[in-house]
Design a protein around this motif. Structure first.
Motif, PDB file in Angstrom:
ATOM      1  N   LEU A   1      -8.736  -7.008  -0.239  1.00 51.51           N
ATOM      2  CA  LEU A   1      -9.813  -6.460  -1.061  1.00 51.51           C
ATOM      3  C   LEU A   1     -10.575  -7.593  -1.732  1.00 51.51           C
TER       4      LEU A   1
ATOM      5  N   SER B   1     -10.715 -13.504   1.728  1.00 49.70           N
ATOM      6  CA  SER B   1     -10.118 -12.237   2.161  1.00 49.70           C
ATOM      7  C   SER B   1     -10.054 -12.146   3.677  1.00 49.70           C
TER       8      SER B   1
ATOM      9  N   SER C   1      -8.893  -3.832   7.431  1.00 52.47           N
ATOM     10  CA  SER C   1     -10.249  -4.190   7.021  1.00 52.47           C
ATOM     11  C   SER C   1     -10.177  -5.035   5.768  1.00 52.47           C
TER      12      SER C   1
ATOM     13  N   TRP D   1     -11.667  -4.517   2.291  1.00 55.90           N
ATOM     14  CA  TRP D   1     -12.310  -3.474   1.502  1.00 55.90           C
ATOM     15  C   TRP D   1     -13.081  -4.127   0.359  1.00 55.90           C
ATOM     16  N   GLU D   2     -14.381  -3.986   0.384  1.00 57.76           N
ATOM     17  CA  GLU D   2     -15.226  -4.485  -0.696  1.00 57.76           C
ATOM     18  C   GLU D   2     -15.355  -3.392  -1.757  1.00 57.76           C
ATOM     19  N   THR D   3     -14.934  -3.722  -2.983  1.00 56.52           N
ATOM     20  CA  THR D   3     -14.923  -2.712  -4.038  1.00 56.52           C
ATOM     21  C   THR D   3     -15.119  -3.356  -5.402  1.00 56.52           C
TER      22      THR D   3
ATOM     23  N   THR E   1     -17.874  -6.620  -4.167  1.00 54.76           N
ATOM     24  CA  THR E   1     -19.071  -6.435  -3.349  1.00 54.76           C
ATOM     25  C   THR E   1     -20.107  -7.499  -3.700  1.00 54.76           C
TER      26      THR E   1
ATOM     27  N   ASN F   1       0.824  -1.208   0.000  1.00 50.90           N
ATOM     28  CA  ASN F   1       0.000   0.000   0.000  1.00 50.90           C
ATOM     29  C   ASN F   1       0.861   1.262   0.000  1.00 50.90           C
TER      30      ASN F   1
ATOM     31  N   ARG G   1     -15.081 -13.128  -0.080  1.00 51.71           N
ATOM     32  CA  ARG G   1     -15.073 -12.492   1.240  1.00 51.71           C
ATOM     33  C   ARG G   1     -14.440 -13.418   2.276  1.00 51.71           C
TER      34      ARG G   1
ATOM     35  N   MET H   1      -4.368  -5.060   4.824  1.00 52.94           N
ATOM     36  CA  MET H   1      -5.766  -5.158   4.436  1.00 52.94           C
ATOM     37  C   MET H   1      -5.891  -6.087   3.235  1.00 52.94           C
TER      38      MET H   1
ATOM     39  N   THR I   1      -8.629 -12.512  -3.966  1.00 50.18           N
ATOM     40  CA  THR I   1      -8.403 -11.452  -2.992  1.00 50.18           C
ATOM     41  C   THR I   1      -7.139 -10.700  -3.370  1.00 50.18           C
TER      42      THR I   1
ATOM     43  N   GLU J   1      -2.938  -6.417   0.486  1.00 49.52           N
ATOM     44  CA  GLU J   1      -2.094  -5.242   0.707  1.00 49.52           C
ATOM     45  C   GLU J   1      -1.301  -5.507   1.986  1.00 49.52           C
TER      46      GLU J   1
END
Length: 256
Positions: free
Chosen positions: A158, A179, A196, A198-200, A161, A145, A176, A156, A214, A217
């Motif tokens: 990702l 991840s 976290s 991050w759902e994106t 969604t 990151n 999910r 984290m 997934t 980071e």
């Protein structure tokens, strides 16, 4: 007379010893059937993990759709960031860690496919997803990151969604779970702060996937202390152990 009786008894005993003679109630033992060979099930085929060491030596600023059917486009691949203390570029760090992860997962019995083994490649995010779709059970995209806030730190992951407009959306639950478990394993093994999941739906390398995926980071290269950690062999070994532990738990929980 005694001699005659004795002779008769001796004859009877002799006849009783002959094959087929003796008690009329005696039966031959049934022939023994050969023991059936034990049937053993074939061991399950090893799972295949595809690892994508993020970025490459030279960015490709050409555009590609962000996902199947999308009119929105993004750069095919960026060059990534670099350590503020070490100066080591992200693409070098990600390949180093990915190769260590490959060795660890192979030792645990997985098959591993590497998206790249070299810095001098030209692979877009869509092409990286295509490689994973062809052969993988899961897809791990390894990144680091960066932030304008040099105090930002932690790990984290990702994932897409649940409302993703792309086909990967049907695999939201698996993405999910993967991840969550990878992030938990990474944070537990390294002691890093778990930020976290991050759902994106903004990541091309996720949107083009057809298998659970997934993005990891590992930490912030923009944080001087974390940059040094991320580029230290001991910390990299902990990162690898944590990610591999998360992969183990994922396949254990999805085995049925």
């Amino acid at each position: 007379m005694k001699r005659t009786v004795f002779s008769l008894l001796a004859c009877c005993l002799f006849l009783a010893c002959l094959p087929g003679c003796g008690s009329s109630t005696a039966q031959e033992s049934p022939a023994q059937e050969p023991a059936a060979e034990a049937v053993t099930a074939d061991p399950p085929a090893p799972k295949t993990v595809v690892i994508d060491p993020g970025h490459q030596a030279r960015a490709n600023t050409d555009q590609e759709p962000i996902g199947p059917g999308s009119v929105e486009t993004k750069m095919k691949v960026t060059g990534g960031t670099a350590g503020v203390a070490t100066g080591i570029p992200e693409y070098e760090l990600t390949l180093t860690v990915s190769q260590l992860l490959r060795d660890e997962l192979t030792a645990r019995g997985y098959q591993v496919v590497m998206v790249r083994e070299d810095h001098d490649v030209n692979l877009s995010n869509r092409e990286r997803a295509d490689i994973a779709n062809q052969s993988g059970d899961i897809f791990l995209r390894i990144h680091a990151n960066g932030s304008e806030d040099s105090s930002a730190s932690g790990s984290m992951t990702l994932c897409p969604t649940a409302q993703s407009p792309y086909p990967i959306g049907v695999l939201y639950s698996q993405c999910r779970l993967l991840s969550d478990l990878v992030l938990d394993g990474l944070a537990t093994a390294t002691g890093a702060k778990a930020l976290s999941v991050w759902e994106t739906d903004t990541m091309s390398g996720i949107n083009w996937c057809q298998i659970p995926v997934t993005i990891v980071e590992m930490g912030f290269l923009s944080n001087p202390q974390e940059d040094v950690l991320l580029n230290s062999p001991d910390y990299q070994a902990d990162i690898v152990t944590g990610i591999a532990n998360g992969v183990d738990k994922y396949f254990a929980q999805t085995a049925s």
